[in-house]
Scaffold this motif. Structure first.
Motif, PDB file in Angstrom:
ATOM      1  N   UNK A 149       0.884  -1.257   0.270  1.00 53.89           N
ATOM      2  CA  UNK A 149      -0.142  -0.084  -0.012  1.00 53.89           C
ATOM      3  C   UNK A 149       0.712   1.167  -0.072  1.00 53.89           C
ATOM      4  N   UNK A 150       2.041   1.331   0.622  1.00 53.29           N
ATOM      5  CA  UNK A 150       2.843   2.417   0.655  1.00 53.29           C
ATOM      6  C   UNK A 150       3.627   2.639  -0.712  1.00 53.29           C
ATOM      7  N   UNK A 151       3.714   1.665  -1.753  1.00 52.49           N
ATOM      8  CA  UNK A 151       4.174   1.549  -3.010  1.00 52.49           C
ATOM      9  C   UNK A 151       3.365   1.971  -3.911  1.00 52.49           C
ATOM     10  N   UNK A 152       1.828   2.210  -3.732  1.00 53.09           N
ATOM     11  CA  UNK A 152       1.034   2.528  -4.713  1.00 53.09           C
ATOM     12  C   UNK A 152       1.140   3.714  -5.037  1.00 53.09           C
ATOM     13  N   UNK A 153       0.601   3.908  -6.527  1.00 51.35           N
ATOM     14  CA  UNK A 153       0.704   5.308  -7.057  1.00 51.35           C
ATOM     15  C   UNK A 153      -0.256   6.371  -6.483  1.00 51.35           C
ATOM     16  N   UNK A 154      -1.568   5.830  -5.739  1.00 55.33           N
ATOM     17  CA  UNK A 154      -2.400   6.643  -5.022  1.00 55.33           C
ATOM     18  C   UNK A 154      -1.682   7.123  -3.636  1.00 55.33           C
ATOM     19  N   UNK A 207       6.297   6.343  -0.201  1.00 53.42           N
ATOM     20  CA  UNK A 207       7.393   5.368  -0.557  1.00 53.42           C
ATOM     21  C   UNK A 207       8.733   5.727  -0.196  1.00 53.42           C
ATOM     22  N   UNK A 208       9.158   6.632  -0.426  1.00 49.92           N
ATOM     23  CA  UNK A 208      10.632   7.310   0.229  1.00 49.92           C
ATOM     24  C   UNK A 208      10.532   7.274   1.682  1.00 49.92           C
ATOM     25  N   UNK A 209       9.390   7.275   2.565  1.00 48.50           N
ATOM     26  CA  UNK A 209       9.282   7.491   3.866  1.00 48.50           C
ATOM     27  C   UNK A 209       9.291   5.973   4.445  1.00 48.50           C
ATOM     28  N   UNK A 210       9.368   5.123   3.688  1.00 45.60           N
ATOM     29  CA  UNK A 210       8.855   3.544   4.299  1.00 45.60           C
ATOM     30  C   UNK A 210       9.848   3.242   5.225  1.00 45.60           C
ATOM     31  N   UNK A 211      11.283   3.358   4.994  1.00 43.44           N
ATOM     32  CA  UNK A 211      12.360   3.022   5.885  1.00 43.44           C
ATOM     33  C   UNK A 211      12.267   3.649   7.271  1.00 43.44           C
ATOM     34  N   UNK A 267       8.766 -10.156   5.870  1.00 47.91           N
ATOM     35  CA  UNK A 267       8.998 -10.723   4.338  1.00 47.91           C
ATOM     36  C   UNK A 267       9.097  -9.685   3.290  1.00 47.91           C
ATOM     37  N   UNK A 268       9.888  -9.971   2.263  1.00 46.68           N
ATOM     38  CA  UNK A 268       9.810  -8.906   1.011  1.00 46.68           C
ATOM     39  C   UNK A 268       8.857  -9.099   0.167  1.00 46.68           C
ATOM     40  N   UNK A 269       8.322  -8.081  -0.202  1.00 49.54           N
ATOM     41  CA  UNK A 269       7.032  -7.673  -0.813  1.00 49.54           C
ATOM     42  C   UNK A 269       7.077  -7.396  -2.383  1.00 49.54           C
ATOM     43  N   UNK A 270       6.106  -7.443  -2.907  1.00 44.75           N
ATOM     44  CA  UNK A 270       5.816  -7.117  -4.479  1.00 44.75           C
ATOM     45  C   UNK A 270       7.174  -7.762  -5.434  1.00 44.75           C
ATOM     46  N   UNK A 271       7.242  -9.004  -5.557  1.00 44.42           N
ATOM     47  CA  UNK A 271       8.118  -9.944  -6.339  1.00 44.42           C
ATOM     48  C   UNK A 271       7.977  -9.455  -7.759  1.00 44.42           C
ATOM     49  N   UNK A 272       6.819  -9.223  -8.115  1.00 47.39           N
ATOM     50  CA  UNK A 272       6.259  -8.823  -9.517  1.00 47.39           C
ATOM     51  C   UNK A 272       6.161  -7.415  -9.721  1.00 47.39           C
ATOM     52  N   UNK A 273       6.910  -6.646 -10.643  1.00 50.40           N
ATOM     53  CA  UNK A 273       6.771  -5.056 -10.834  1.00 50.40           C
ATOM     54  C   UNK A 273       5.250  -4.858 -11.645  1.00 50.40           C
ATOM     55  N   UNK A 274       4.614  -3.964 -11.338  1.00 52.43           N
ATOM     56  CA  UNK A 274       3.425  -3.636 -11.856  1.00 52.43           C
ATOM     57  C   UNK A 274       3.362  -2.027 -11.855  1.00 52.43           C
ATOM     58  N   UNK A 275       2.623  -1.640 -12.939  1.00 48.67           N
ATOM     59  CA  UNK A 275       2.559  -0.054 -13.048  1.00 48.67           C
ATOM     60  C   UNK A 275       2.028   0.582 -12.148  1.00 48.67           C
ATOM     61  N   UNK A 276       1.060  -0.007 -11.287  1.00 44.50           N
ATOM     62  CA  UNK A 276       0.492   0.759 -10.117  1.00 44.50           C
ATOM     63  C   UNK A 276       1.377   0.954  -9.057  1.00 44.50           C
ATOM     64  N   UNK A 277       2.387   0.053  -8.868  1.00 45.18           N
ATOM     65  CA  UNK A 277       3.327   0.283  -7.826  1.00 45.18           C
ATOM     66  C   UNK A 277       4.457   1.148  -8.100  1.00 45.18           C
ATOM     67  N   UNK A 296      10.228   1.149  -1.806  1.00 44.26           N
ATOM     68  CA  UNK A 296       9.814  -0.006  -0.419  1.00 44.26           C
ATOM     69  C   UNK A 296      10.577  -1.033  -0.343  1.00 44.26           C
ATOM     70  N   UNK A 297      11.017  -1.763  -1.497  1.00 47.25           N
ATOM     71  CA  UNK A 297      11.799  -2.976  -1.256  1.00 47.25           C
ATOM     72  C   UNK A 297      13.095  -2.529  -0.797  1.00 47.25           C
ATOM     73  N   UNK A 298      13.689  -1.438  -1.355  1.00 47.65           N
ATOM     74  CA  UNK A 298      14.946  -1.195  -0.759  1.00 47.65           C
ATOM     75  C   UNK A 298      15.046  -0.619   0.638  1.00 47.65           C
ATOM     76  N   UNK A 299      13.607  -0.141   1.124  1.00 44.26           N
ATOM     77  CA  UNK A 299      13.622   0.221   2.492  1.00 44.26           C
ATOM     78  C   UNK A 299      13.564  -0.859   3.481  1.00 44.26           C
ATOM     79  N   UNK A 300      12.861  -1.916   2.739  1.00 49.26           N
ATOM     80  CA  UNK A 300      12.669  -3.056   3.500  1.00 49.26           C
ATOM     81  C   UNK A 300      14.182  -3.763   4.046  1.00 49.26           C
ATOM     82  N   UNK A 301      15.065  -3.410   3.002  1.00 53.28           N
ATOM     83  CA  UNK A 301      16.497  -3.953   3.285  1.00 53.28           C
ATOM     84  C   UNK A 301      17.120  -3.198   4.386  1.00 53.28           C
TER      85      UNK A 301
END
Length: 289
Positions: free
Chosen positions: A167-172, A178-182, A206-216, A222-227
């Motif tokens: 949800x934090x990676x969504x376009x909406x 997304x930048x603030x997720x970490x 766990x890691x999220x969104x293994x598949x890239x999608x335009x709406x994300x 967010x994935x880099x923030x998880x790391x």
């Protein structure tokens, strides 16, 4: 005779306090959004998987449409509806197999589509408002803990499992979120620990969104923030005793048996959810042993 009576009383004085001590029970918390809630279908669980019903679960009234909620029950599915399940089944079952001499209890609240920046916001920073899902989660955990104590248990919170970030990676949501997720995840973990007086509680996610999608649009952020938040990242956002579990290789709902969502690029399928729960349990065991 007098010596025997004194010996009896002495022995009784040792045994009674031991018997009166509350029995320890290990508690594990579950929170997050849709992959924590669980979108896999109960009908697809293989016959080889047996749920360990000696494990106990307590979930919020917002799961299973409230049926069986807000009370301790043998381990069962706890998703939006009773025909779906989440990581609770394999997490609890695997933990019990790893700790056969311990009593295991799970506490769960999750909401599909919920974000961290607002809905799970602890509200502990300037201009922040405490989010609705955070409030529900804290209440659920505290009520469950109180109930265990009333039943004569001594609950010990061992770890929290968290599956969230889409949800934090969504376009909406906007790229700023997304930048603030970490920063937001670090703050969330630290505040959760304060809430339950568990300064170094293990936090596994766990890691999220293994598949890239335009709406994300913020997926990579967010994935880099998880790391960055994980304990060995050497980042300014790194939090001690946090473990990031790989989930990119897990089966998706789009590939599930008789799936109703052949184009689903977000949610884990039956084997994906079951495997993720087991990975969480293994990671917890390896760290806590």
């Amino acid at each position: 005779m007098k010596r025997l009576i004194l010996l009896f009383l002495f022995t009784l004085g040792i045994i009674l306090p031991i018997l009166a001590q509350p029995k320890e029970i290990d508690v594990y918390l579950i929170g997050g959004q849709s992959n924590a809630t669980g979108q896999a279908y109960v009908r697809n669980i293989p016959a080889s998987f047996k749920i360990d019903t000696t494990v106990r679960i307590y979930y919020s009234r917002f799961l299973n449409k409230g049926e069986g909620s807000e009370q301790w029950s043998p381990l069962c599915q706890a998703s939006e509806t009773k025909n779906k399940f989440g990581i609770e089944l394999s997490l609890g079952t695997k933990l019990q197999s790893l700790y056969p001499k311990r009593q295991i209890a799970l506490i769960k609240h999750a909401l599909s589509g919920s974000n961290l920046y607002q809905q799970w916001n602890p509200g502990n920073r300037p201009k922040n408002i405490r989010g609705e899902e955070y409030i529900k989660f804290i209440k659920t955990v505290k009520d469950a803990i109180t109930s265990l104590k009333q039943q004569g248990y001594h609950p010990i919170i061992r770890a929290m499992v968290w599956q969230q970030g889409e949800a934090d990676a969504r376009d909406i949501a906007g790229m700023e979120q997304s930048r603030q997720y970490s920063s937001n995840l670090k703050n969330f973990i630290e505040q959760i620990r304060k809430e339950f007086n568990s300064e170094n509680m293990l936090f596994v996610y766990g890691t999220v969104m293994p598949i890239a999608a335009a709406r994300f649009t913020g997926r990579e952020l967010v994935r880099k923030a998880q790391i960055a938040v994980s304990e060995n990242s050497n980042s300014e956002f790194s939090v001690n005793n946090t473990l990031l579990i790989p989930a990119d290789d897990l089966q998706m709902l789009s590939n599930d048996y008789q799936t109703p969502a052949p184009k689903d690029d977000v949610h884990l399928g039956t084997y994906g959810i079951l495997t993720l729960g087991e990975r969480f349990a293994d990671a917890i065991y390896q760290r806590l042993k």
